[in-house]
Each structure stands twice: as structure tokens, then as C-alpha cells.
Design a protein around this motif. Structure first.
Motif, PDB file in Angstrom:
ATOM      1  N   ALA A  23       0.853  -1.218  -0.053  1.00 44.78           N
ATOM      2  CA  ALA A  23      -0.049  -0.041  -0.028  1.00 44.78           C
ATOM      3  C   ALA A  23       0.779   1.367  -0.150  1.00 44.78           C
ATOM      4  CB  ALA A  23      -0.933  -0.064   1.154  1.00 44.78           C
ATOM      5  N   ARG A  24       1.910   1.372   0.870  1.00 44.81           N
ATOM      6  CA  ARG A  24       2.559   2.487   0.776  1.00 44.81           C
ATOM      7  C   ARG A  24       3.446   2.728  -0.621  1.00 44.81           C
ATOM      8  NH1 ARG A  24       3.680   0.647   6.208  1.00 44.81           N
ATOM      9  NH2 ARG A  24       5.531  -0.676   5.534  1.00 44.81           N
ATOM     10  N   ARG A  38       2.249   1.787  -3.365  1.00 39.48           N
ATOM     11  CA  ARG A  38       1.468   2.013  -4.619  1.00 39.48           C
ATOM     12  C   ARG A  38       1.036   3.492  -4.233  1.00 39.48           C
ATOM     13  NH1 ARG A  38      -2.796  -2.952  -4.240  1.00 39.48           N
ATOM     14  NH2 ARG A  38      -1.530  -4.648  -5.606  1.00 39.48           N
ATOM     15  N   ALA A  39       0.958   4.027  -2.823  1.00 39.68           N
ATOM     16  CA  ALA A  39       0.368   5.421  -2.577  1.00 39.68           C
ATOM     17  C   ALA A  39       1.719   6.349  -3.474  1.00 39.68           C
ATOM     18  CB  ALA A  39       0.397   5.797  -1.175  1.00 39.68           C
ATOM     19  N   LYS A  40       2.859   5.861  -3.359  1.00 39.76           N
ATOM     20  CA  LYS A  40       4.109   6.784  -4.023  1.00 39.76           C
ATOM     21  C   LYS A  40       3.821   6.527  -5.392  1.00 39.76           C
ATOM     22  CE  LYS A  40       6.779   6.409  -0.051  1.00 39.76           C
ATOM     23  NZ  LYS A  40       8.210   5.610   0.690  1.00 39.76           N
ATOM     24  N   GLN A  62      -8.543   7.476   5.029  1.00 40.05           N
ATOM     25  CA  GLN A  62      -8.030   7.686   3.761  1.00 40.05           C
ATOM     26  C   GLN A  62      -6.309   7.872   3.835  1.00 40.05           C
ATOM     27  OE1 GLN A  62     -10.424  11.100   2.533  1.00 40.05           O
ATOM     28  NE2 GLN A  62     -11.988   9.694   1.721  1.00 40.05           N
ATOM     29  N   HIS A  63      -6.182   8.741   5.072  1.00 42.00           N
ATOM     30  CA  HIS A  63      -4.480   8.715   5.059  1.00 42.00           C
ATOM     31  C   HIS A  63      -3.945   7.537   5.511  1.00 42.00           C
ATOM     32  CE1 HIS A  63      -0.895  10.066   6.772  1.00 42.00           C
ATOM     33  NE2 HIS A  63      -0.950   9.428   7.956  1.00 42.00           N
ATOM     34  N   THR A 101      -2.759   4.774   3.149  1.00 44.62           N
ATOM     35  CA  THR A 101      -1.466   5.064   2.502  1.00 44.62           C
ATOM     36  C   THR A 101      -0.364   4.400   3.162  1.00 44.62           C
ATOM     37  OG1 THR A 101      -1.023   7.286   3.232  1.00 44.62           O
ATOM     38  CG2 THR A 101      -2.323   7.008   1.245  1.00 44.62           C
ATOM     39  N   THR A 102      -0.483   4.109   4.560  1.00 50.45           N
ATOM     40  CA  THR A 102       0.652   3.947   5.313  1.00 50.45           C
ATOM     41  C   THR A 102       0.471   2.564   5.807  1.00 50.45           C
ATOM     42  OG1 THR A 102      -0.617   5.069   7.323  1.00 50.45           O
ATOM     43  CG2 THR A 102       1.093   6.065   6.034  1.00 50.45           C
TER      44      THR A 102
END
Length: 370
Positions: free
Chosen positions: A85-86, A88-90, A212-213, A216-217
Motif C-alpha cells: 500500500a505504501r 502504491r501510494a507513492k 484515507q490517510h 497510504t501507510t
């Protein structure tokens, strides 16, 4: 009235001879300094309970595992999901379709991983004894079964109304187990089938800025947090039934000793909450938490919920010196295992494909096969 410094605020109340709950505040100060659960119980057992004693109880447990937040997932497969997930968020285009685990991990961790990553085949090398697929003891109420090596929900999916109620109640950690119990009351109005369904089917998080935050972590944390909320809801199920013959007691005890899973310590957390509220139930609950911790400690393999069970033992009313020593030994061993090893690469801490990079004992070897 209060600042952002809980310890300073408690010390001020404890030192004020005009404060009507000065002795209670003193117990809270000692609990935060020394960790003796008897002091926390003394806060709850204030001779003149009121809203302020509830506030002091919450302050005493602020930023403490189980008293204010649920321990983070420690499973390898959850670490992998969060890492994916991290990345992908980047902006990384990362597709994972197959993973390998050296040994099986809890069903909830497996489902949470798939909720985050997407459809995923998981190859499990072995199921060492005690077999994670089997309940610790025979139970009537269980939420998991296995189809070979694959965990499957043993209960129907929850209704849309149940998911909506969960989102409304469980979007944040509880200030304290006692306030969490009150806040969870709407969940208790749901049918038991819905409550059990929420535990196994793991609905997605609410669409709030917080989640939502965290998507991403550490997106797996929602699935770890929501189950204790549901178990607090179970405490309200058929509340008219006397506790000792109640459905809610039987359900929570069965969940605690069912298939090894996050659900086990979530159910025990709800029972510990009852122990704070109902002094007559404290010895039974203490014995249940210790029995489940003993089962984890006696396993000749890694039990990923062992550390969280130990932390729960330390905040269980009536925790004895022997209970404290057992739980502390678990936490000390976990701390030693988490220390970086000189040759970590040889122990599977990283696999050259962007692995989660966790200490070997905490995450087991996994290999991206997609």
C-alpha cells in the motif's frame, strides 16, 4: 482545564488538596509510572464515582496498549500488505498475485491482506503444531473454518445496516474501554449474526480523512481495530440476560478460545472491559486471559497474538504477580527477537524484491510470486 500533557495534568490533580478525587488521581499517576493494574482498578473503584473519575481513568490509560489503542498487526502478511500500500501510494505500479509463507498466520491477517492488495494466492509451507486451523478448545460460536489451507468465514456476511453502524461507531480508537463500551451500544442493537459476520468478513474502513490517510501507510490497522469494537458491541447483546447464563458471555468466551486469530484477543478485551465494570466477574476474566496466554506461551511455534495477549494480561483486573511475570517474560522475549540481527539478509528480513524489512521472528520469510 486540561493541557496536552496528561501526566502533568494528573500530577496537578493528585497534588491539589482541594480536588475531590485527589486519591484517585494519585492512583492514576502511580499506574502511569509503575504499571500496577491494581492502581488502575482503584481509579475505577472510586468511592464517589462520577464523570470526573471516568476522565481520570481515560487519562491513566492514555496511549497505552488496549486501554487506548489496539496493538498493531505483527504478521508477515500484514506487513507485506502495508508495504504494498505504501509503495502504491507513492505511484509505483505494483501487482502482487501470489505470496509464500513459511507457516500459517491468523485468518483475519490473511483476509486483511487481500482487502488491501486485492485477489491473492497464498502458498503456506506448513501448519506446525498446534495447528492454527483448530480451535484451542471446543466451541459453539466460531467465525472461521478452513477449506484445506484456506481460511473461510464460517458465518454469513453482515448486512449493509451493520456495516453502516460499524462505520459510525468504530471510526476512531476509544478514549478508554469504559467509554468505548458506552459508545459501542448501537452495535449491540444488531442481530448476533450481523456482529459475528462483521468479525469474519472485515468490511472496508469508513471514507473519513483518518482512514484515507492510513490507507497510504498502515491500511491493515482498520481491520485490527474494528474487531474489538464489534466485541464491545457483543457486550450489549441481550443485555437483559444475567451475565453468567448470557449469550454474550458464551459468545465472547468461545471467540477467545476459537481458531487462533485477532478475534481471540478482541473478545478477551471485551471481557476485560466487563471485569472493570463488574467486580464480581474479575476473577473469572483474569483466569480466562491467563489461560489463553498460557496456550500461546506453550505453543512450540510463533503465535503472532502472544505479545498482544501479554499486554492485555497486564491491564486485566486482578492480574497476579505470577500473571505479571508470565506476561513480562513474553514482552521481554519479543523485544529481544525484534533486535536487528547482524546477518539479517540471511534470515529473510529482506528478499531483494522490496520486502517489508521486518525482523526475522516477527515476519517470517515471504516471497513475491506474482
Amino acid at each position: 482545564m486540561f493541557s496536552d500533557d496528561v501526566d502533568a495534568d494528573l500530577a496537578k490533580m493528585a497534588g491539589d488538596p482541594r480536588f475531590p478525587h485527589r486519591e484517585t488521581a494519585q492512583h492514576a499517576v502511580r499506574f502511569r509510572a509503575e504499571g500496577a493494574v491494581a492502581d488502575l482498578v482503584a481509579v475505577q473503584d472510586d468511592a464517589h464515582p462520577c464523570g470526573m473519575t471516568d476522565v481520570i481513568f481515560a487519562m491513566a490509560g492514555s496511549q497505552r496498549p488496549w486501554l487506548n489503542w489496539v496493538p498493531m498487526p505483527s504478521e508477515a502478511i500484514a506487513n507485506v500488505a502495508d508495504e504494498v500500500a505504501r509503495r502504491r501510494a507513492k505511484g509505483e505500479q505494483l501487482d502482487v498475485t501470489r505470496l509464500g509463507l513459511s507457516t500459517a498466520e491468523p485468518p483475519s491477517a490473511m483476509v486483511a491482506c487481500r482487502r488491501v492488495i486485492g485477489p491473492l494466492a497464498v502458498d503456506i509451507n506448513m501448519f506446525p503444531a498446534p495447528d492454527i486451523r483448530l480451535p484451542v478448545r471446543e466451541v459453539r460460536y466460531g467465525v472461521w473454518r478452513y477449506d484445506g489451507t484456506e481460511p473461510v468465514a464460517a458465518v454469513p456476511a453482515p448486512s449493509g445496516a451493520a456495516i453502516q453502524t460499524l462505520h459510525e461507531v468504530a471510526g476512531e480508537p476509544w478514549p478508554s474501554p469504559l467509554s468505548g463500551y458506552v459508545q459501542a451500544a448501537p452495535l449491540g442493537e444488531l442481530p448476533l449474526s450481523d456482529l459475528l459476520g462483521l468479525l469474519a468478513h472485515l468490511p472496508a474502513p469508513p471514507a473519513t480523512p483518518r482512514w484515507q490517510h492510513l490507507a497510504t501507510t498502515t491500511p491493515t490497522y482498520w481491520y485490527r481495530l474494528m474487531q474489538p469494537w464489534v466485541c464491545l458491541g457483543i457486550l450489549h447483546h441481550n443485555a437483559f440476560e444475567p451475565w453468567l447464563v448470557s449469550t454474550r458471555r458464551e459468545v465472547l468466551m468461545d471467540l477467545a478460545f476459537g481458531v487462533e486469530d485477532w478475534v481471540c484477543d478482541a473478545a478477551l478485551f471485551a471481557l476485560v472491559t466487563t471485569a472493570y465494570r463488574e467486580p464480581d466477574q474479575r476473577e473469572e476474566v483474569r483466569a480466562l486471559v491467563r489461560a489463553r496466554l498460557d496456550a500461546a506461551m506453550s505453543a512450540p511455534r510463533l503465535v503472532t497474538i502472544e505479545e498482544s495477549l501479554a499486554r492485555l494480561m497486564l491491564v486485566t483486573p486482578g492480574c497476579t504477580a505470577d500473571d505479571h511475570a508470565a506476561a513480562s517474560s513474553v514482552l521481554a522475549r519479543a523485544a529481544r527477537a525484534a533486535e536487528p540481527e547482524p546477518d539479517a539478509d540471511d534470515e529473510g528480513a529482506g528478499d531483494g524484491e522490496g520486502g517489508a524489512g521486518q525482523p526475522a521472528r516477527k515476519r517470517r520469510w515471504w516471497r513475491h510470486r506474482g
